[in-house]
Design a protein around this motif. Sequence first.
Motif, short mmCIF file in Angstrom:
data_model
loop_
_atom_site.label_atom_id
_atom_site.label_comp_id
_atom_site.label_asym_id
_atom_site.label_seq_id
_atom_site.Cartn_x
_atom_site.Cartn_y
_atom_site.Cartn_z
N UNK A 34 0.77 -1.32 -0.04
CA UNK A 34 -0.23 0.12 0.04
C UNK A 34 0.79 1.25 -0.09
N UNK A 35 2.23 1.72 0.65
CA UNK A 35 2.56 2.44 0.85
C UNK A 35 3.91 2.49 -0.83
N UNK A 36 3.73 1.35 -1.28
CA UNK A 36 3.59 2.04 -2.54
C UNK A 36 3.33 3.04 -3.86
N UNK A 37 2.35 2.54 -3.32
CA UNK A 37 0.94 3.37 -4.26
C UNK A 37 1.68 4.46 -4.81
N UNK A 38 1.83 5.44 -4.95
CA UNK A 38 2.40 7.06 -5.58
C UNK A 38 3.63 7.61 -4.36
N UNK A 39 4.29 5.74 -4.33
CA UNK A 39 5.44 6.86 -3.07
C UNK A 39 7.28 7.20 -3.64
N UNK A 40 7.65 8.41 -3.19
CA UNK A 40 8.20 9.49 -3.70
C UNK A 40 9.07 8.94 -3.08
N UNK A 41 10.77 8.58 -3.38
CA UNK A 41 12.34 8.43 -2.58
C UNK A 41 13.20 9.88 -2.83
N UNK A 42 13.35 10.39 -1.69
CA UNK A 42 14.36 11.09 -2.45
C UNK A 42 15.66 10.69 -1.14
N UNK A 43 16.94 11.52 -1.83
CA UNK A 43 17.63 11.68 -1.96
C UNK A 43 18.86 12.50 -1.63
N UNK A 44 20.23 12.98 -1.16
CA UNK A 44 20.62 13.57 -0.88
C UNK A 44 21.48 13.69 -2.63
N UNK A 45 22.01 14.77 -2.00
CA UNK A 45 22.77 15.48 -3.30
C UNK A 45 23.69 16.49 -2.78
N UNK A 46 23.75 17.31 -2.01
CA UNK A 46 24.50 18.04 -0.79
C UNK A 46 24.42 19.66 -2.16
N UNK A 47 24.74 20.69 -1.21
CA UNK A 47 24.84 22.51 -2.08
C UNK A 47 25.80 23.02 -1.00
N UNK A 48 25.77 24.33 -1.51
CA UNK A 48 26.41 24.99 -0.68
C UNK A 48 25.53 25.86 0.54
N UNK A 49 23.97 24.85 0.60
CA UNK A 49 23.55 25.81 1.61
C UNK A 49 23.39 24.80 2.57
#
Length: 574
Positions: A488-503
Motif C-alpha cells: 500500500x505504501x508503494x502507491x505514489x511513493x516518492x523517495x528522495x536522496x541527498x545531493x549536497x549544495x552550498x546551503x
Amino acid sequence: MAVSATNSALSGLSRRLVQDGLIAENEVLQALKGAQAQRITLVAYLVGQQLIQAQQIAVAAASEFGVPLLDLDAMDLDLEAVKSVDHRLLAKHQVIPLVLRGKRLFLGVADPTDLPAIDEIKFQSGLRVDPIIVEQDKLAAMVARALEAIDTSMGSFSEDDFDLESLEVSGGDDDVVDDAIARDYIEDAPVVRFVNKIMLDAIKRGASDIHFEPYEKTYRVRTRLDGVLKQVASPPLALSNKVTARLKVMSRLDIAERRVPQDGRIKLRLSKNRAIDFRVNSCPTLFGEKVVLRILDPTTTKLGIEVLGYEDFQRKLYLDALAKPYGMILVTGPTGSGKTVSLYTGINILNTEDRNISTCEDPVEINVPGINQVNVNPKVGLHFATALKAFLRQDPDVIMVGEIRDLETAETAIKAAQTGHLVLSTLHTNDAPRTLSRLVDMGVKPYAIATSIHLIIAQRLVRRLCEQCKELRDIPEEALLQEGFTREDLQGLRIFGPVGCKACNDGYKSRVGIYQVMPVTEAIGRIILAGGNAVQIEEQSIKDGVWTLRRSALHKVKMGVTSLEEINRVTLES
C-alpha cells in the motif's frame, strides 16, 4: 555595421558579451566606468548589479578565450592549494586556488583578462598558474569559505582582532586555577582568539560538540554537526598543550593535573540576552589531553513540541501524559538521541507559577528559570536517589531525574510516581518495550511498573534532507519492500536522496526526531504482571497502534523528510 562599431569601441570579454546579445554596448561602456570607479573587475560589477547572470558571463568568457570552464559546485575546497597563495591576495583579487600539482596551480577566476592578479599570484607563490573560468557568484562564496578556513587554522589572525580576544567568558565554581600560570595562557592572544573562533563557529553552524584531539604527529579539531563528526581545523602540534591549557583556564579546571579526567563548564556570553554554556571534559590520552566541549544552547529547549518531529497522534499521547497529575514518563535512547530536549520540552510546558518543579541531573545541562535544578555530586554523597528523597520532603508537583541507573533510584522514582507526583526520567535502552524488561531486570517489582509508568518514548535523531538540493531516487519495488514498506505504501511513493549544495552539509540540513511512543495500557500491564518479555510487549503495543521506531523512520522517508540511507544509519529493520 553594428558589429564593426562594437569591435572598434570594445575588445575582449566586453565585446563578446555585446556580440552574444547579453548586454547593450552603451550599458557595457557604463559598466566599465562603474567597475573602474569601484576598483573591481567588469565581471564582478556586472554580476553585482545583476546586469548579466554569472553563468552566462562564464560561458561567454570560456568561449572567447579558450579557457576551461568549471562548475564550483562540483569541487571541494582544497586547503593545501588554498594555502599555497597568500590569503590577502585571495581577498584582494577574488580568485580561488583549485588544485595544486607539483609546481602547477590551477586557479579559479571569473575574469581571465585580469592579468595583474594572475601575475601577482605567480610572483608571490613561485608557481606556474593556469586559469580556470568559474562563475562569479560561486567564486565569491568559495573565496569566503576559504578565508574562513584559513582563519580557523590560525593562518590569518591579526593583533587588531579585538572581538575574538575580548569575548566575555566565565567558568565553573571551583577556583582551582593558579593565577600566575593562568595569566600566561590568558595573555597568549593567538591561542585565545583561535579557541574563541572555534567555539563561535561551532555555535554559528549549529554543532553539538567540539573535539580537541592530540596525536603523535598531528593535532586536529572536529565538530559534530547533525550527528556527524567533521574536521574543521588542524593547528600546529606544538600548540596542543597551550590550547588545552586555555580551555582548562576557561572552565576553571586544574592546569597542573594531567593524569586524571576533569569536568568543568564554560559560559560564553554572546550578547546581553544570550549566553551559551559548554560542558567540558578533559581526558588523558597517549599523546596529551583530549578535551571535548558539549554545546548546551538553551534555545534548543524552547523550540516547542510541534517542531520536534512527533506525529500528531504521538504528540497527543505525550501531552496527555504530561497533563496527568501523577505517574511516570520515561524517555529512552542512546547518548545524543535528543532525550534531554524531549524532557525539557515537556518540563517547559509544565513550568507554570502554580507548580513546584525539581530536577536532579548529572550534570545540569541547561539552566531553566522557575525550576529547582540540582547537580548530582557522588563525591559528597549527593546521588540521584539522595536528591529524590530530598525532593519528596519539599512538596513537589513535578520531578525530573536525569537518568535511572540503579535499583534505589528506580524504586524511589516509582514511589514518587505512586504518591501523587509526576516523574520524568531517562533510561538507556534500544526501544520502548525493552525499557520495561530492563526495569524488571534491575529488580523493580512488576506490579510497581504496571501501576506507575504511564508512557515510554523511545527516540532517535535523523538528518533532514536539504530542501534546495534533494533529488528523486529510482529504487526497485522489491528493494523498498525489503526496507519495510508495504504494498500500500508503494502507491505514489516518492523517495528522495541527498545531493549536497552550498546551503547544506552533504545534502542534509538540521535534524528531526523519530519516535516510538508507547502508553502502558492494561493489556501491556497484564503482560508485565505475568512475567512477559519484551517481544510479547512489543507485539501487544503494535496491536494497540504503537509505531515502532522503524515504522516512524519509514514514514519520514515517505514524507520526503529524510533518506533511506539515513534511517538505515540510525535504526534497525524490524
